[in-house]
Design a protein around this motif. Structure first.
Motif, short mmCIF file in Angstrom:
data_model
loop_
_atom_site.label_atom_id
_atom_site.label_comp_id
_atom_site.label_asym_id
_atom_site.label_seq_id
_atom_site.Cartn_x
_atom_site.Cartn_y
_atom_site.Cartn_z
N LEU A 1 0.81 -1.23 0.00
CA LEU A 1 0.00 0.00 0.00
C LEU A 1 0.84 1.28 0.00
O LEU A 1 0.32 2.36 -0.25
CB LEU A 1 -0.94 0.01 1.22
CG LEU A 1 -2.08 -1.01 1.17
CD1 LEU A 1 -2.81 -1.06 2.51
CD2 LEU A 1 -3.07 -0.68 0.06
N TYR B 1 0.60 3.79 -2.81
CA TYR B 1 -0.64 4.57 -2.99
C TYR B 1 -0.69 5.79 -2.08
O TYR B 1 -1.62 6.59 -2.17
CB TYR B 1 -1.86 3.69 -2.71
CG TYR B 1 -1.98 2.50 -3.64
CD1 TYR B 1 -2.34 2.67 -4.98
CD2 TYR B 1 -1.72 1.21 -3.20
CE1 TYR B 1 -2.44 1.58 -5.84
CE2 TYR B 1 -1.82 0.11 -4.05
CZ TYR B 1 -2.18 0.31 -5.37
OH TYR B 1 -2.29 -0.77 -6.22
N GLY C 1 -8.00 8.29 1.22
CA GLY C 1 -8.52 8.91 -0.01
C GLY C 1 -10.02 8.69 -0.17
O GLY C 1 -10.56 8.84 -1.26
N ARG C 2 -10.70 8.37 0.92
CA ARG C 2 -12.14 8.05 0.88
C ARG C 2 -12.44 7.10 -0.28
O ARG C 2 -13.27 7.40 -1.15
CB ARG C 2 -12.98 9.33 0.78
CG ARG C 2 -12.97 10.12 2.08
CD ARG C 2 -13.98 11.23 2.08
NE ARG C 2 -14.27 11.65 3.44
CZ ARG C 2 -15.14 12.59 3.77
NH1 ARG C 2 -15.81 13.21 2.84
NH2 ARG C 2 -15.35 12.92 5.03
N SER C 3 -11.76 5.97 -0.28
CA SER C 3 -11.87 5.07 -1.44
C SER C 3 -12.15 3.62 -1.06
O SER C 3 -12.09 2.73 -1.90
CB SER C 3 -10.55 5.11 -2.21
OG SER C 3 -9.50 4.62 -1.38
N ILE C 4 -12.48 3.35 0.20
CA ILE C 4 -12.59 1.96 0.66
C ILE C 4 -14.05 1.48 0.53
O ILE C 4 -14.96 2.21 0.91
CB ILE C 4 -12.14 1.84 2.14
CG1 ILE C 4 -10.80 2.54 2.35
CG2 ILE C 4 -12.09 0.39 2.57
CD1 ILE C 4 -9.59 1.79 2.00
N TRP D 1 -17.87 -3.08 2.65
CA TRP D 1 -17.66 -4.32 3.40
C TRP D 1 -16.32 -4.28 4.15
O TRP D 1 -16.21 -4.83 5.25
CB TRP D 1 -17.74 -5.55 2.48
CG TRP D 1 -16.55 -5.80 1.58
CD1 TRP D 1 -16.34 -5.29 0.34
CD2 TRP D 1 -15.41 -6.62 1.87
NE1 TRP D 1 -15.15 -5.73 -0.17
CE2 TRP D 1 -14.56 -6.56 0.75
CE3 TRP D 1 -15.03 -7.40 2.96
CZ2 TRP D 1 -13.34 -7.24 0.68
CZ3 TRP D 1 -13.81 -8.09 2.90
CH2 TRP D 1 -12.98 -8.00 1.77
N VAL D 2 -15.33 -3.58 3.57
CA VAL D 2 -14.03 -3.48 4.23
C VAL D 2 -14.11 -2.52 5.42
O VAL D 2 -13.67 -2.84 6.53
CB VAL D 2 -12.94 -3.02 3.23
CG1 VAL D 2 -11.61 -2.80 3.94
CG2 VAL D 2 -12.77 -4.05 2.12
N THR E 1 -5.16 3.18 5.44
CA THR E 1 -5.58 2.08 4.56
C THR E 1 -4.97 0.76 5.03
O THR E 1 -5.64 -0.27 5.09
CB THR E 1 -5.15 2.35 3.11
OG1 THR E 1 -5.51 3.68 2.78
CG2 THR E 1 -5.80 1.40 2.14
N TYR F 1 -7.09 -2.41 6.22
CA TYR F 1 -6.96 -3.71 5.54
C TYR F 1 -6.50 -4.79 6.52
O TYR F 1 -6.98 -5.92 6.49
CB TYR F 1 -5.99 -3.60 4.36
CG TYR F 1 -6.63 -3.03 3.11
CD1 TYR F 1 -7.81 -2.29 3.17
CD2 TYR F 1 -6.07 -3.23 1.87
CE1 TYR F 1 -8.39 -1.77 2.03
CE2 TYR F 1 -6.65 -2.71 0.70
CZ TYR F 1 -7.81 -1.99 0.80
OH TYR F 1 -8.40 -1.48 -0.34
N ASN G 1 -16.06 4.87 0.49
CA ASN G 1 -15.97 5.49 -0.84
C ASN G 1 -17.21 6.27 -1.27
O ASN G 1 -17.26 6.78 -2.38
CB ASN G 1 -15.59 4.45 -1.90
CG ASN G 1 -16.62 3.34 -2.00
OD1 ASN G 1 -17.73 3.45 -1.47
ND2 ASN G 1 -16.25 2.25 -2.65
N SER G 2 -18.24 6.33 -0.43
CA SER G 2 -19.42 7.15 -0.76
C SER G 2 -20.21 7.38 0.51
O SER G 2 -19.99 6.71 1.53
CB SER G 2 -20.30 6.43 -1.78
OG SER G 2 -20.89 5.29 -1.19
N MET G 3 -21.13 8.32 0.45
CA MET G 3 -22.00 8.58 1.61
C MET G 3 -22.77 7.31 1.99
O MET G 3 -22.89 6.96 3.16
CB MET G 3 -22.98 9.71 1.27
CG MET G 3 -24.06 9.92 2.30
SD MET G 3 -23.42 10.58 3.85
CE MET G 3 -23.48 12.33 3.46
#
Lengths: 70, 570
Positions: free
Chosen positions: B27, B30, B41-44, B47-48, B176, B180, B277-279
């Motif tokens: 990682l 990144y 990066g608000r990208s997860i 489920w994680v 991250t 993980y 990764n989203s609201m």
């Protein structure tokens, strides 16, 4: 981010599963009498971990061969 | 009392460590800016973040402590899950995540700055930063002490190795990497302890046989026969159960004040949801976590209940505290002793690694929360504002090193002066108890002012300290356990005393915040409060999502399932 967490999870638990299954198959049955109620728990749980790891690897592979920050 | 690991067990442990560090190393590439390091990066995916949300809370206290409580109190310990966690997680998902995620705040203290003012943020940020490194140190000390007792390993080596592994993977991959690895640790813990429950339950003869064997455990302590296997029936008064807590203290103290105060305002867990990764994913995070959370009593409380039933039936495999029979059973050794009893070499490596994973996930959660709050809310705000993004990324990495070093210092402090750590945890309890009142009023009453929030929080903290000084539980000595002003309030247990202290602190903060807010001028306009207050914020659109991804639908399903569990084990 091009990194699927299911891949390391799948590999790690598959490795653990193989280790336990092999060890369960070759180990002295006396250790199971002493610990796990006579059940060869290494063999059984090794198979469970192997199946879990394989499922994770399959999901990672399926995601790899196939989605779009509000 | 030592556990003997075989070569194969050590191999499993080393493979696990290699994967943990490997994830951090992969990682590293990144981590290009501070947002990647602190917020992923608000990208997860949900489920994680959901499993990490649960795993960050799955530290030593959960695995070791809840099994110990299962032995001491029976299934009543499940109140910490079905009453003291799930409702708060649902509330966070449905009502609070839209503010945390939608306000662009990078941390919980930063939300307080946006909603109130700088002094409220400063108070929360500094107390939280200090608290997290101390918590991390206590976790590290508990791990090293356990390994020293169980394995005969050197205390210093245990501290150095476990701190080094956590340091490496967070230093490389930031939040991250922590998230993980928390998911990896979650599966390790579930798959490592499940066979323990299966074997122990099979050995005792199943659930019905366990209930029968728990009857003498209860009656020998002068409680009703079903006290260890019924969760609500003996909550009529604090005299009827081993927890020494009545239903009102339990529902209000644990179920409302402490539970909502932890799950809805503690940045350690909220940070995981903020990395989604989203609201929609951020709102689903606590709900996804709630599903395994409601089943966790089977994994951590049930082994404790089985252990105490076996012990009373004549299988004395649990050790005494300091090997001294006068000090009673060492309940904290329940899980390690069950591992030694039921797991042969091979599976023992999996179980032991799961135990290590639980300690490390708790520690890593604290360190990542610390480095974010330190960098954004203290360093960037008060020490070095307006520096480059690369500079803050650099600071985040070194804050990780600093956090780990302070944790190590705290671990040694805990090993030498246990009372100092008790005192610190007590002070943190004073600060945390009223916190949810501040958030509740801030999010749902636009008239709440910065002065009201700050002085309400201080008043609540002071009320907690005064209550503690006037209260004492049975058998406790005046001092750190309470009664240091005068003993005016007597409780049957320390737990009951703590629950009532939280109720008093929360009520004081709530009332003071309202009164001071009404007496002071608003400094924020309605426009400035958009996205920060419920009535001024557009509700997130969920109609386009399938029903199983809609937070309200999921939340209702989770609450119904929790209610059913409460009824089954009533």
């Amino acid at each position: 981010m091009n990194f699927d967490l299911r891949l390391p999870i799948g590999i790690m638990f598959s490795v653990f599963g193989v280790i336990l299954v092999v060890f369960g198959a070759v180990s002295d049955k006396a250790i199971y009498e002493a610990h796990s109620l006579g059940i060869n728990i290494n063999l059984i749980w090794g198979a469970v971990l192997l199946v879990f790891g394989a499922c994770m690897l399959f999901l990672a592979w399926r995601a790899g061969v196939k989605p779009p920050q509000e | 009392m030592h556990i003997q690991l075989g070569g194969i067990d050590y191999a499993i442990l080393l493979i696990y460590f290699a994967f943990v560090i490997g994830i951090g190393w992969v990682l590293k590439r990144y981590m290009k800016g501070s947002s990647d390091f602190f917020l992923s990066g608000r990208s997860i995916p949900a489920w994680v973040t959901g499993l990490a949300f649960l795993s960050a809370n799955l530290g030593a206290q959960e695995v070791i402590g809840m099994a110990a409580s299962g032995a001491k109190y029976g299934i009543m310990t499940s109140h910490f899950y079905w009453l003291g966690a799930i409702p708060a997680m649902v509330f966070l998902a449905i009502f609070m995540m839209p503010f945390y995620y939608g306000s662009r705040a990078r941390s919980v203290p930063e939300y307080l700055k946006l909603r109130f003012d700088e002094k409220t943020r400063g108070f929360n940020a500094i107390s939280f930063a200090v608290m997290t490194v101390f918590s991390s140190g206590i976790s590290l000390h508990a791990l090293a002490k356990l390994l020293q007792t169980l394995m005969g390993w050197d205390y210093n080596a245990c501290i150095a190795v476990s701190a080094f592994i956590v340091l490496v993977y967070i230093f490389l991959g930031g939040l991250t990497s922590a998230i993980y690895n928390e998911v990896l640790q979650f599966f390790m813990i579930v798959l490592g302890f499940s066979p323990l429950v299966f074997l122990a339950l099979k050995d005792i003869g199943g659930w019905s046989a366990l209930k029968q064997k728990l009857i003498p455990v209860a009656t020998s302590q002068h409680f009703a026969a079903g006290t260890w296997s019924d969760s609500w029936q003996h909550m009529g008064s604090s005299l009827e159960n081993p927890m020494g807590v009545g239903w009102f203290g339990m529902v209000m103290g644990l179920g409302f004040v402490l539970s909502f105060g932890y799950w809805c305002t503690d940045f350690l867990v909220v940070q995981r949801a903020m990395a989604a990764n989203s609201m929609s994913a951020a709102r689903r995070t606590p709900l996804i976590a709630a599903i395994p959370k409601m089943l966790f009593p089977a994994l951590v409380i049930l082994p404790g209940m089985i252990a105490i039933a076996m012990y009373h039936a004549g299988d004395h495999f649990l050790p005494f505290v300091d090997n001294n029979p006068a000090k009673g059973i060492d309940y904290n050794m329940t899980i390690p002793m069950l591992l030694a009893k039921y797991f042969p070499t091979g599976l023992l490596g999996i179980g032991f690694t799961a135990l290590m994973a639980s300690f490390m996930s708790g520690m890593a959660g604290n360190v990542t929360a610390f480095n974010t709050v330190w960098t954004y809310d203290i360093y960037q705000s008060y020490i070095a504002p307006k520096k480059s993004d690369t500079h803050y990324l650099w600071m985040g990495r070194w804050a990780t090193v600093f956090g780990i070093l302070v944790s190590i210092g705290c671990a040694y402090l805990a090993s030498k002066f246990n009372n100092i750590m008790d005192m610190l945890q007590l002070v943190f309890g004073f600060v945390n108890a009223p916190l949810f009142a501040t958030f509740l009023l801030g999010m749902f009453w636009r008239r709440t002012t910065g002065h009201g929030a700050f002085f309400g929080l201080l008043g609540g903290t002071l009320a907690a300290a005064i209550f503690h000084g006037l209260a004492l539980s049975e058998g406790a000595e005046v001092g750190i356990k309470g009664g240091w002003i005068a003993t005016r309030l007597n409780f049957h247990s320390e737990m009951g005393q703590n629950f009532w202290m939280a109720i008093v602190a929360w009520t004081a903060c709530f009332l003071l915040t309202i009164l001071i807010s009404l007496a002071t001028k608003r400094t924020k306009t309605d426009e400035e409060l958009k996205g920060l207050v419920y009535s001024l914020t557009p509700k997130p659109e969920t109609a386009h999502e399938p029903w199983y991804q809609q937070p309200v639908v999921l939340g209702v399903l989770v609450l119904v399932a929790t209610l059913i569990l409460n009824i089954i084990f009533w």
